[in-house]
Design a protein around this motif. Structure first.
Motif, PDB file in Angstrom:
ATOM      1  N   PHE A   8       0.822  -1.207   0.000  1.00 58.21           N
ATOM      2  CA  PHE A   8       0.000   0.000   0.000  1.00 58.21           C
ATOM      3  C   PHE A   8       0.854   1.253   0.000  1.00 58.21           C
ATOM      4  O   PHE A   8       1.904   1.289   0.629  1.00 58.21           O
ATOM      5  CB  PHE A   8      -0.904   0.020   1.242  1.00 58.21           C
ATOM      6  CG  PHE A   8      -1.930  -1.065   1.222  1.00 58.21           C
ATOM      7  CD1 PHE A   8      -3.175  -0.855   0.636  1.00 58.21           C
ATOM      8  CD2 PHE A   8      -1.664  -2.300   1.776  1.00 58.21           C
ATOM      9  CE1 PHE A   8      -4.111  -1.851   0.595  1.00 58.21           C
ATOM     10  CE2 PHE A   8      -2.596  -3.309   1.745  1.00 58.21           C
ATOM     11  CZ  PHE A   8      -3.831  -3.086   1.157  1.00 58.21           C
ATOM     12  N   LYS A   9       0.362   2.241  -0.673  1.00 57.75           N
ATOM     13  CA  LYS A   9       0.986   3.562  -0.631  1.00 57.75           C
ATOM     14  C   LYS A   9       0.029   4.477   0.121  1.00 57.75           C
ATOM     15  O   LYS A   9      -1.156   4.537  -0.186  1.00 57.75           O
ATOM     16  CB  LYS A   9       1.216   4.087  -2.041  1.00 57.75           C
ATOM     17  CG  LYS A   9       2.136   3.207  -2.859  1.00 57.75           C
ATOM     18  CD  LYS A   9       2.703   3.966  -4.009  1.00 57.75           C
ATOM     19  CE  LYS A   9       3.560   3.151  -4.919  1.00 57.75           C
ATOM     20  NZ  LYS A   9       4.470   2.239  -4.406  1.00 57.75           N
ATOM     21  N   ARG A  10       0.556   5.158   1.108  1.00 60.46           N
ATOM     22  CA  ARG A  10      -0.256   6.124   1.856  1.00 60.46           C
ATOM     23  C   ARG A  10      -0.286   7.417   1.059  1.00 60.46           C
ATOM     24  O   ARG A  10       0.766   7.962   0.711  1.00 60.46           O
ATOM     25  CB  ARG A  10       0.339   6.360   3.236  1.00 60.46           C
ATOM     26  CG  ARG A  10      -0.515   7.213   4.141  1.00 60.46           C
ATOM     27  CD  ARG A  10       0.165   7.319   5.506  1.00 60.46           C
ATOM     28  NE  ARG A  10      -0.715   7.849   6.505  1.00 60.46           N
ATOM     29  CZ  ARG A  10      -0.807   9.135   6.822  1.00 60.46           C
ATOM     30  NH1 ARG A  10      -0.075  10.034   6.188  1.00 60.46           N
ATOM     31  NH2 ARG A  10      -1.627   9.529   7.769  1.00 60.46           N
ATOM     32  N   LEU A  11      -1.466   7.876   0.739  1.00 61.02           N
ATOM     33  CA  LEU A  11      -1.609   9.098  -0.036  1.00 61.02           C
ATOM     34  C   LEU A  11      -1.024  10.275   0.739  1.00 61.02           C
ATOM     35  O   LEU A  11      -1.269  10.427   1.934  1.00 61.02           O
ATOM     36  CB  LEU A  11      -3.091   9.358  -0.336  1.00 61.02           C
ATOM     37  CG  LEU A  11      -3.393  10.559  -1.218  1.00 61.02           C
ATOM     38  CD1 LEU A  11      -2.852  10.365  -2.626  1.00 61.02           C
ATOM     39  CD2 LEU A  11      -4.895  10.808  -1.260  1.00 61.02           C
ATOM     40  N   THR A  12      -0.248  11.079   0.043  1.00 60.97           N
ATOM     41  CA  THR A  12       0.291  12.309   0.615  1.00 60.97           C
ATOM     42  C   THR A  12      -0.194  13.469  -0.246  1.00 60.97           C
ATOM     43  O   THR A  12      -0.702  13.270  -1.360  1.00 60.97           O
ATOM     44  CB  THR A  12       1.833  12.300   0.640  1.00 60.97           C
ATOM     45  OG1 THR A  12       2.314  12.177  -0.700  1.00 60.97           O
ATOM     46  CG2 THR A  12       2.363  11.171   1.511  1.00 60.97           C
ATOM     47  N   ASP A  13       0.018  14.655   0.251  1.00 63.64           N
ATOM     48  CA  ASP A  13      -0.461  15.858  -0.430  1.00 63.64           C
ATOM     49  C   ASP A  13       0.124  16.015  -1.829  1.00 63.64           C
ATOM     50  O   ASP A  13      -0.542  16.475  -2.748  1.00 63.64           O
ATOM     51  CB  ASP A  13      -0.143  17.078   0.432  1.00 63.64           C
ATOM     52  CG  ASP A  13      -0.767  18.343  -0.107  1.00 63.64           C
ATOM     53  OD1 ASP A  13      -1.898  18.269  -0.631  1.00 63.64           O
ATOM     54  OD2 ASP A  13      -0.123  19.404  -0.012  1.00 63.64           O
ATOM     55  N   ASN A  14       1.370  15.602  -2.028  1.00 62.25           N
ATOM     56  CA  ASN A  14       2.019  15.809  -3.326  1.00 62.25           C
ATOM     57  C   ASN A  14       2.101  14.534  -4.163  1.00 62.25           C
ATOM     58  O   ASN A  14       2.779  14.512  -5.176  1.00 62.25           O
ATOM     59  CB  ASN A  14       3.412  16.422  -3.140  1.00 62.25           C
ATOM     60  CG  ASN A  14       4.299  15.559  -2.283  1.00 62.25           C
ATOM     61  OD1 ASN A  14       3.881  14.532  -1.767  1.00 62.25           O
ATOM     62  ND2 ASN A  14       5.536  15.979  -2.117  1.00 62.25           N
ATOM     63  N   TYR A  15       1.396  13.493  -3.768  1.00 61.45           N
ATOM     64  CA  TYR A  15       1.442  12.217  -4.487  1.00 61.45           C
ATOM     65  C   TYR A  15       0.638  12.304  -5.784  1.00 61.45           C
ATOM     66  O   TYR A  15      -0.468  12.847  -5.812  1.00 61.45           O
ATOM     67  CB  TYR A  15       0.890  11.090  -3.606  1.00 61.45           C
ATOM     68  CG  TYR A  15       1.193   9.728  -4.154  1.00 61.45           C
ATOM     69  CD1 TYR A  15       2.439   9.157  -3.967  1.00 61.45           C
ATOM     70  CD2 TYR A  15       0.238   9.031  -4.879  1.00 61.45           C
ATOM     71  CE1 TYR A  15       2.724   7.906  -4.484  1.00 61.45           C
ATOM     72  CE2 TYR A  15       0.521   7.786  -5.402  1.00 61.45           C
ATOM     73  CZ  TYR A  15       1.771   7.228  -5.202  1.00 61.45           C
ATOM     74  OH  TYR A  15       2.069   5.994  -5.713  1.00 61.45           O
ATOM     75  N   ASN A  16       1.194  11.768  -6.856  1.00 59.52           N
ATOM     76  CA  ASN A  16       0.527  11.748  -8.146  1.00 59.52           C
ATOM     77  C   ASN A  16      -0.323  10.472  -8.244  1.00 59.52           C
ATOM     78  O   ASN A  16       0.218   9.382  -8.419  1.00 59.52           O
ATOM     79  CB  ASN A  16       1.558  11.796  -9.284  1.00 59.52           C
ATOM     80  CG  ASN A  16       0.910  11.910 -10.642  1.00 59.52           C
ATOM     81  OD1 ASN A  16      -0.216  12.389 -10.763  1.00 59.52           O
ATOM     82  ND2 ASN A  16       1.621  11.462 -11.663  1.00 59.52           N
ATOM     83  N   ILE A  17      -1.625  10.619  -8.139  1.00 62.60           N
ATOM     84  CA  ILE A  17      -2.540   9.475  -8.161  1.00 62.60           C
ATOM     85  C   ILE A  17      -2.625   8.935  -9.586  1.00 62.60           C
ATOM     86  O   ILE A  17      -2.891   9.682 -10.533  1.00 62.60           O
ATOM     87  CB  ILE A  17      -3.938   9.876  -7.665  1.00 62.60           C
ATOM     88  CG1 ILE A  17      -3.858  10.383  -6.224  1.00 62.60           C
ATOM     89  CG2 ILE A  17      -4.909   8.707  -7.778  1.00 62.60           C
ATOM     90  CD1 ILE A  17      -5.140  11.016  -5.705  1.00 62.60           C
ATOM     91  N   LEU A  18      -2.404   7.632  -9.720  1.00 62.98           N
ATOM     92  CA  LEU A  18      -2.512   6.985 -11.018  1.00 62.98           C
ATOM     93  C   LEU A  18      -3.986   6.858 -11.409  1.00 62.98           C
ATOM     94  O   LEU A  18      -4.869   6.906 -10.556  1.00 62.98           O
ATOM     95  CB  LEU A  18      -1.846   5.607 -10.973  1.00 62.98           C
ATOM     96  CG  LEU A  18      -0.335   5.598 -10.721  1.00 62.98           C
ATOM     97  CD1 LEU A  18       0.192   4.174 -10.634  1.00 62.98           C
ATOM     98  CD2 LEU A  18       0.398   6.378 -11.806  1.00 62.98           C
ATOM     99  N   PRO A  19      -4.281   6.681 -12.692  1.00 67.89           N
ATOM    100  CA  PRO A  19      -5.672   6.590 -13.136  1.00 67.89           C
ATOM    101  C   PRO A  19      -6.462   5.533 -12.359  1.00 67.89           C
ATOM    102  O   PRO A  19      -5.927   4.492 -11.979  1.00 67.89           O
ATOM    103  CB  PRO A  19      -5.541   6.196 -14.615  1.00 67.89           C
ATOM    104  CG  PRO A  19      -4.190   6.680 -15.015  1.00 67.89           C
ATOM    105  CD  PRO A  19      -3.335   6.554 -13.800  1.00 67.89           C
TER     106      PRO A  19
END
Length: 180
Positions: A8-19
């Motif tokens: 798992f990747k924890r979402l961060t403010d600058n994370y680029n979300i994949l489609p």
């Protein structure tokens, strides 16, 4: 399918979300929109934390969690909960509510649906919160969309009350103590 926290990747403010596309119907269910447009705002506002699983350059699934509780005032049939609440004491004190973690959103990309990916994800979440008792919670709660009620029923979630029958979402819970 087994997951590890390292998957798992924890979402961060600058994370680029994949489609991501779970195939939800626009307007009624907001699972795509939440991830792509609101998850970072929830993070910034300290409302929820989102975790992602990425496979082959897409977001295969995600879930978000936040703190919650089950309170005696929340239930219709107070007798079952009174019995439960009375049986759990700390220093002779009875509690009127018990800690829970809310799965605010849980969605699987349409390319991965139908192969128990969602069930494996819920099993991971259940195990994750009882392993070393991360947050001191006894329950997992979810406001299940009517389209997903049978999914949560199959995964041993129960309805908290009948007050919300016919609504767009129903409050359901899973008792983590049954895993101990």
């Amino acid at each position: 399918m087994d997951f590890a926290i390292s998957d798992f990747k924890r979402l961060t403010d600058n994370y680029n979300i994949l489609p991501f596309d779970c195939g939800d119907s626009e307007g009624e269910v907001d699972l795509n929109n939440f991830l792509l447009n609101n998850a970072k705002d929830y993070l910034k506002s300290l409302l929820a934390v989102t975790y992602l699983i990425e496979i082959d350059s897409i977001t295969a699934a995600y879930y978000c969690v936040s703190n919650d509780r089950i309170s005696i005032e929340d239930v219709e049939s107070k007798n079952q909960w009174l019995k439960r609440f009375k049986s759990i004491r700390h220093d002779s004190k009875r509690f009127s509510s018990y800690p829970a973690v809310k799965v605010g959103r849980l969605a699987v990309h349409k390319n991965f649906q139908g192969n128990k990916f969602g069930t494996a994800l819920l099993d991971f979440i259940k195990g994750w919160f009882i392993t070393n008792n991360k947050t001191g919670c006894m329950y997992i709660t979810v406001d299940a969309y009517k389209e997903s009620l049978s999914f949560y029923e199959r995964n041993d979630f129960l309805y908290l009350s009948n007050k919300d029958v016919g609504a767009n979402t129903r409050l359901m819970y899973y008792d983590l103590t049954q895993l101990k």
